[in-house]
Design a protein around this motif. Structure first.
Motif, PDB file in Angstrom:
ATOM      1  N   LEU A   1       0.874  -1.174   0.000  1.00 32.93           N
ATOM      2  CA  LEU A   1       0.000   0.000   0.000  1.00 32.93           C
ATOM      3  C   LEU A   1       0.907   1.219   0.000  1.00 32.93           C
ATOM      4  O   LEU A   1       1.493   1.564   1.029  1.00 32.93           O
ATOM      5  CB  LEU A   1      -0.912  -0.016   1.233  1.00 32.93           C
TER       6      LEU A   1
ATOM      7  N   ALA B   1      -2.323   6.003   0.789  1.00 31.88           N
ATOM      8  CA  ALA B   1      -3.685   6.014   1.341  1.00 31.88           C
ATOM      9  C   ALA B   1      -3.885   7.454   1.799  1.00 31.88           C
ATOM     10  O   ALA B   1      -3.372   7.852   2.846  1.00 31.88           O
ATOM     11  CB  ALA B   1      -3.835   5.028   2.494  1.00 31.88           C
TER      12      ALA B   1
ATOM     13  N   ARG C   1     -11.524   5.093   6.571  1.00 33.50           N
ATOM     14  CA  ARG C   1     -10.559   4.732   5.523  1.00 33.50           C
ATOM     15  C   ARG C   1     -10.307   5.959   4.658  1.00 33.50           C
ATOM     16  O   ARG C   1     -11.175   6.815   4.484  1.00 33.50           O
ATOM     17  CB  ARG C   1     -11.089   3.620   4.617  1.00 33.50           C
TER      18      ARG C   1
ATOM     19  N   ALA D   1      -6.487   5.249  -2.620  1.00 33.49           N
ATOM     20  CA  ALA D   1      -5.420   4.310  -2.283  1.00 33.49           C
ATOM     21  C   ALA D   1      -4.721   3.839  -3.551  1.00 33.49           C
ATOM     22  O   ALA D   1      -5.346   3.718  -4.610  1.00 33.49           O
ATOM     23  CB  ALA D   1      -5.975   3.109  -1.526  1.00 33.49           C
TER      24      ALA D   1
ATOM     25  N   VAL E   1      -1.960   0.701  -4.657  1.00 32.29           N
ATOM     26  CA  VAL E   1      -1.257  -0.523  -4.296  1.00 32.29           C
ATOM     27  C   VAL E   1      -0.365  -0.914  -5.462  1.00 32.29           C
ATOM     28  O   VAL E   1      -0.797  -0.888  -6.621  1.00 32.29           O
ATOM     29  CB  VAL E   1      -2.258  -1.662  -3.976  1.00 32.29           C
TER      30      VAL E   1
ATOM     31  N   LEU F   1      -8.969  -1.981  -1.149  1.00 33.10           N
ATOM     32  CA  LEU F   1      -7.518  -2.137  -1.255  1.00 33.10           C
ATOM     33  C   LEU F   1      -6.855  -2.027   0.120  1.00 33.10           C
ATOM     34  O   LEU F   1      -5.972  -2.832   0.465  1.00 33.10           O
ATOM     35  CB  LEU F   1      -6.941  -1.099  -2.214  1.00 33.10           C
ATOM     36  N   GLN F   2      -7.281  -1.057   0.911  1.00 35.69           N
ATOM     37  CA  GLN F   2      -6.718  -0.879   2.251  1.00 35.69           C
ATOM     38  C   GLN F   2      -7.058  -2.069   3.144  1.00 35.69           C
ATOM     39  O   GLN F   2      -6.219  -2.555   3.912  1.00 35.69           O
ATOM     40  CB  GLN F   2      -7.232   0.419   2.868  1.00 35.69           C
TER      41      GLN F   2
ATOM     42  N   CYS G   1      -4.947  -5.239   2.036  1.00 38.68           N
ATOM     43  CA  CYS G   1      -3.538  -5.073   2.429  1.00 38.68           C
ATOM     44  C   CYS G   1      -3.388  -5.236   3.938  1.00 38.68           C
ATOM     45  O   CYS G   1      -2.411  -5.826   4.408  1.00 38.68           O
ATOM     46  CB  CYS G   1      -3.006  -3.713   1.976  1.00 38.68           C
TER      47      CYS G   1
END
Length: 182
Positions: free
Chosen positions: A96, A99, A122, A126, A128, A150-151, A154
């Motif tokens: 990541l 973010a 969140r 983001a 990645v 995605l957060q 990860c």
């Protein structure tokens, strides 16, 4: 990651894999940092296919490898961004790298914590970076719900579950609900 209540047509796609059991909160594999993938072979391709099938059968938006009991740095996803664009793919050895943006607090769930969702902060954006199953570099950028996904995925690979990012009353609510849940 649990998907939002969104009706989708043919989410299964062309993944010939087999569904694997989802590991639930309390299983040590969910709290262990995953190892990097070093071998890019047929067993990795099979794992990715199995993860897609598992995600679709569980009606999820993403699944990390440790959620199916494999402590490797890999995840799959199928979810929409804030503009309604669908994103489907996988990332091996993800990092990541960004973010940022506005912090959005929305309800979030997880296949490893079934039947529950909590207001989770969140970042709205983001990025990645990692590789695909052939070892070729990939960069995935997401906004809105896709950034959240995605957060979330990860985080799994670092040995975290989404309730770890909760604080204050949201965290207390989550802990009470988890203690009450059979």
């Amino acid at each position: 990651m649990s998907k939002r209540t969104v009706t989708r047509t043919d989410r299964r796609g062309d993944h010939p894999g087999t569904a694997r059991p989802i590991r639930l909160l309390g299983d040590p594999v969910l709290r262990t940092e995953c190892d990097p993938v070093r071998t890019f072979d047929a067993s990795l391709a099979r794992l990715i296919d199995d993860m897609f099938v598992t995600m679709y059968e569980q009606d999820g938006a993403g699944v990390a490898a440790n959620q199916v009991g494999v402590p490797l740095r890999a995840f799959v996803y199928d979810c929409n961004d804030d503009r309604g664009r669908r994103h489907v793919g996988h990332v091996i050895n993800p990092v990541l790298v960004t973010a940022d943006g506005e912090t959005l607090v929305e309800r979030e769930g997880c296949l490893s914590v079934p039947g529950m969702n909590f207001a989770t902060p969140r970042s709205a954006h983001a990025v990645v970076e990692g590789v695909d199953i052939k070892g070729k570099p990939v960069r995935v950028e997401g906004t809105g719900y896709f950034a959240r996904c995605l957060q979330h995925e990860c985080g799994h690979l670092d040995g975290h579950v989404y309730i770890d990012v909760l604080s204050g009353e949201a965290r207390r609510e989550a802990m009470r609900a988890i203690r009450r849940h059979p």
